[in-house]
Write a protein that holds these residues in place. Structure first.
Motif, PDB file in Angstrom:
ATOM      1  N   ILE A 106      -8.129   4.056   8.269  1.00  0.00           N
ATOM      2  CA  ILE A 106      -7.431   4.060   6.971  1.00  0.00           C
ATOM      3  C   ILE A 106      -6.982   5.481   6.666  1.00  0.00           C
ATOM      4  CG2 ILE A 106      -7.571   3.614   4.505  1.00  0.00           C
ATOM      5  CD1 ILE A 106      -9.790   1.688   5.003  1.00  0.00           C
ATOM      6  N   GLU A 166     -14.889  -1.928   4.498  1.00  0.00           N
ATOM      7  CA  GLU A 166     -14.679  -0.501   4.759  1.00  0.00           C
ATOM      8  C   GLU A 166     -15.987   0.203   5.088  1.00  0.00           C
ATOM      9  OE1 GLU A 166     -12.158   1.869   2.041  1.00  0.00           O
ATOM     10  OE2 GLU A 166     -11.565  -0.101   1.274  1.00  0.00           O
ATOM     11  N   GLU A 222       1.108  -1.278   5.861  1.00  0.00           N
ATOM     12  CA  GLU A 222       0.598  -2.649   5.865  1.00  0.00           C
ATOM     13  C   GLU A 222      -0.760  -2.709   5.179  1.00  0.00           C
ATOM     14  OE1 GLU A 222       1.799  -4.053  10.265  1.00  0.00           O
ATOM     15  OE2 GLU A 222      -0.312  -3.678   9.870  1.00  0.00           O
ATOM     16  N   MET A 275     -11.388   0.631   8.384  1.00  0.00           N
ATOM     17  CA  MET A 275     -11.399  -0.763   7.954  1.00  0.00           C
ATOM     18  C   MET A 275     -11.843  -1.568   9.162  1.00  0.00           C
ATOM     19  SD  MET A 275     -10.708  -2.587   5.232  1.00  0.00           S
ATOM     20  CE  MET A 275      -9.301  -2.128   4.221  1.00  0.00           C
ATOM     21  N   VAL A 331       0.866  -1.193   0.000  1.00  0.00           N
ATOM     22  CA  VAL A 331       0.000   0.000   0.000  1.00  0.00           C
ATOM     23  C   VAL A 331       0.893   1.231   0.000  1.00  0.00           C
ATOM     24  CG1 VAL A 331      -1.829   1.228   1.225  1.00  0.00           C
ATOM     25  CG2 VAL A 331      -1.735  -1.271   1.332  1.00  0.00           C
ATOM     26  N   ASN A 366     -10.709   3.145  -9.598  1.00  0.00           N
ATOM     27  CA  ASN A 366     -11.257   3.912  -8.480  1.00  0.00           C
ATOM     28  C   ASN A 366     -11.871   5.215  -8.970  1.00  0.00           C
ATOM     29  OD1 ASN A 366     -11.403   3.301  -5.743  1.00  0.00           O
ATOM     30  ND2 ASN A 366      -9.187   3.123  -5.634  1.00  0.00           N
TER      31      ASN A 366
HETATM   32  P1  AMP Z   1      -8.118   6.705  -0.436  1.00  0.00           P
HETATM   33  O1  AMP Z   1      -7.952   7.163  -1.873  1.00  0.00           O
HETATM   34  O2  AMP Z   1      -7.140   7.289   0.505  1.00  0.00           O
HETATM   35  O3  AMP Z   1      -9.560   6.684  -0.018  1.00  0.00           O
HETATM   36  O4  AMP Z   1      -7.712   5.161  -0.465  1.00  0.00           O
HETATM   37  C1  AMP Z   1      -8.197   4.379  -1.474  1.00  0.00           C
HETATM   38  C2  AMP Z   1      -8.510   3.016  -0.987  1.00  0.00           C
HETATM   39  O5  AMP Z   1      -7.304   2.284  -0.750  1.00  0.00           O
HETATM   40  C3  AMP Z   1      -9.242   2.922   0.333  1.00  0.00           C
HETATM   41  O6  AMP Z   1     -10.589   3.201   0.223  1.00  0.00           O
HETATM   42  C4  AMP Z   1      -8.961   1.465   0.670  1.00  0.00           C
HETATM   43  O7  AMP Z   1      -9.830   0.633  -0.082  1.00  0.00           O
HETATM   44  C5  AMP Z   1      -7.572   1.259   0.162  1.00  0.00           C
HETATM   45  N1  AMP Z   1      -6.602   1.296   1.275  1.00  0.00           N
HETATM   46  C6  AMP Z   1      -6.000   2.383   1.789  1.00  0.00           C
HETATM   47  N2  AMP Z   1      -5.164   2.027   2.791  1.00  0.00           N
HETATM   48  C7  AMP Z   1      -5.247   0.679   2.907  1.00  0.00           C
HETATM   49  C8  AMP Z   1      -4.625  -0.290   3.762  1.00  0.00           C
HETATM   50  N3  AMP Z   1      -3.705   0.043   4.673  1.00  0.00           N
HETATM   51  N4  AMP Z   1      -4.967  -1.586   3.589  1.00  0.00           N
HETATM   52  C9  AMP Z   1      -5.858  -1.949   2.648  1.00  0.00           C
HETATM   53  N5  AMP Z   1      -6.467  -1.091   1.818  1.00  0.00           N
HETATM   54  C10 AMP Z   1      -6.165   0.206   1.931  1.00  0.00           C
END
Ligand code: AMP
Ligand code: GLY
Length: 432
Positions: free
Chosen positions: A285, A195, A189, A276, A145, A227
């Motif tokens: 997160i 979520e 990690e 999460m 990540v 996304n």
């Molecule tokens: P964000 O654009 O910051 O909303 O992140 C996009 C997506 O990445 C989140 O909605 C999660 O699905 C995934 N994500 C972010 N951090 C983690 C993590 N540590 N472990 C697993 N999935 C993550």
């Protein structure tokens, strides 16, 4: 009182719709302005052109128009310190200071705060250079990540399935793929679980839980494809049970607010926690310093309390006096996007909304414009078709009935918003 709302998306249309119902705007002569607004917002507020990056100009507008409350919708002006500039002129603002908005503006800042305050979150390292980032990969396992530290319009997170893909992504990030936002990268990690989003208002001391929601970030049905900013949402999120919400408050929100205050950066506004739900409980997160879009639309659809009064109390440090009542019903919103979204949405497609709201649904405008008096698409996410029902299954049926009544030939949408919860509700009704 006179109110100024900043922003132009579906989130701001939902805020405008709810603010327009506030007692703050009930007296003769009370004025409601929005900037830049959109054709939906224009049904509630007078839209004015302001350069939001020019803090002095915004403050001057507030002074000329005796603005008693400024509500900032999006994150960028907050991270840029607009709330500080207005507050220094004595103007009440709903939204955090520049220092407090680092909770969204810097992933590394938030991870360090979690470490200091013992808040459950994924293990991480902050890496200021490509060499350090590549070396740090040894300490993690796939999937990797990788997060650009700064604001990257929701695109700064890469989940790399292999070490090679991670190395490539890091090379791009430090090579400028996200501009300044990628000057530092956080590696963390990988967490597994479902979520959910949890919202709380705070004035820096008092905290008011403000509901839960679940978004659908992927463009395609079954959560597939690239996304997006979010293709649909519902509230409440039953997966975030009362017990889990209490735990998120105690283990995540309360220590965040207390630490920010103790360290001289009191947070005022809405805290949007992306959680999460892991086997070990809720983990943070990310934080956002604004309402989610489209999560805000479903929260506002359920809110029964006076949004203006709550936001003003929050801005003035009187949030402890407020309560927030939400309808027990579920609200669900379907995002209608322009074909090509999220990469290159088609602009200008005709939209006919004539009978969409006939059965009580509400259509929030996210990216629309008026062209020669006709409504057209003017963005990636164009409409947020929102309806309520006794549960997710019923709210979903009502929202899609309204979607079916809309003519938007150059648009598309997911037909499965709420699918996880609809499946769970089906199981409850007919246990095997
Ligand atoms: P964000 O654009 O910051 O909303 O992140 C996009 C997506 O990445 C989140 O909605 C999660 O699905 C995934 N994500 C972010 N951090 C983690 C993590 N540590 N472990 C697993 N999935 C993550
Ligand atoms: N819908 C996700 C967000 O507002 O960040």
């Amino acid at each position: 009182m006179n109110i100024l709302l900043l922003g132009s998306g579906g989130r701001e249309h939902a805020l405008a719709w709810k603010l327009a119902q506030s007692r703050l705007l009930a007296a003769d002569g009370d004025k409601f302005f929005a900037s830049p607004g959109n054709p939906g917002i224009a049904e509630h507020a007078e839209c004015v052109a302001l350069d939001i990056g020019d803090h002095k100009a915004v403050a001057a507008f507030c002074a000329e128009n005796a603005i008693g409350l400024v509500v900032v919708g999006p994150e960028a002006p907050l991270v840029d310190g607009l709330a500080d500039s207005l507050r220094s002129d004595g103007i009440a603002v709903f939204g955090p200071s520049k220092a407090a908005a680092q909770l969204e503006g810097s992933k590394g800042f938030t991870k360090d705060l979690c470490e200091r305050a013992n808040i459950p979150t994924a293990g991480y390292v902050r890496t200021p250079s490509l060499d350090q980032a590549l070396a740090a990969l040894d300490r993690f396992a796939a999937p990797y990540v990788l997060k650009a530290d700064g604001l990257a319009a929701g695109k700064g997170v890469v989940i790399a399935e292999t070490r090679e893909a991670a190395e490539e992504a890091l090379t791009d990030m430090f090579g400028g793929a996200f501009g300044e936002a990628g000057a530092e990268v956080v590696i963390e990690e990988f967490l597994t679980g479902e979520e959910a989003s949890f919202f709380a208002l705070t004035d820096g001391t008092a905290i008011l839980p403000f509901g839960s929601a679940q978004d659908h970030k992927r463009v395609g049905e079954g959560d597939t494809g690239p996304n997006t900013g979010g293709m649909g949402a519902y509230s409440p999120a039953p997966v975030l049970s009362e017990e889990l919400q209490a735990r998120a408050m105690r283990e995540i929100i309360e220590p965040t607010v207390a630490t920010m205050r103790a360290e001289g950066m009191p947070y005022s506004g809405v805290l949007y926690a992306g959680l999460m739900l892991t086997e070990c409980g809720p983990q943070l997160i990310e934080y956002n310093c604004r309402f989610g879009d489209p999560e805000c639309q479903v929260l506002m659809s359920r809110l029964e309390s006076d949004l203006g009064e709550i936001m003003l109390a929050c801005a003035k440090g009187r949030l402890a006096e407020c309560e927030a009542r939400f309808a027990d019903e579920t609200a669900l919103t379907v995002v209608m996007a322009a074909k090509g979204y999220p990469s290159t949405p088609e602009k200008g497609g005709a939209i006919d909304l004539d009978s969409a709201e006939a059965n009580g649904a509400k259509v929030f405008h996210a990216g629309t414009a008026l062209k020669e008096g006709k409504l057209v698409a003017n963005g990636g996410r164009v409409l947020n078709v929102t309806a309520r029902g006794a549960n997710v299954t019923e709210a979903q049926a009502a929202a899609y009935a309204a979607v079916d009544a809309i003519a938007f030939p150059s648009g598309f949408y997911r037909r499965d918003i709420g699918w996880r919860e609809v499946a769970r509700e089906g199981e409850q009704e007919s246990p095997a």
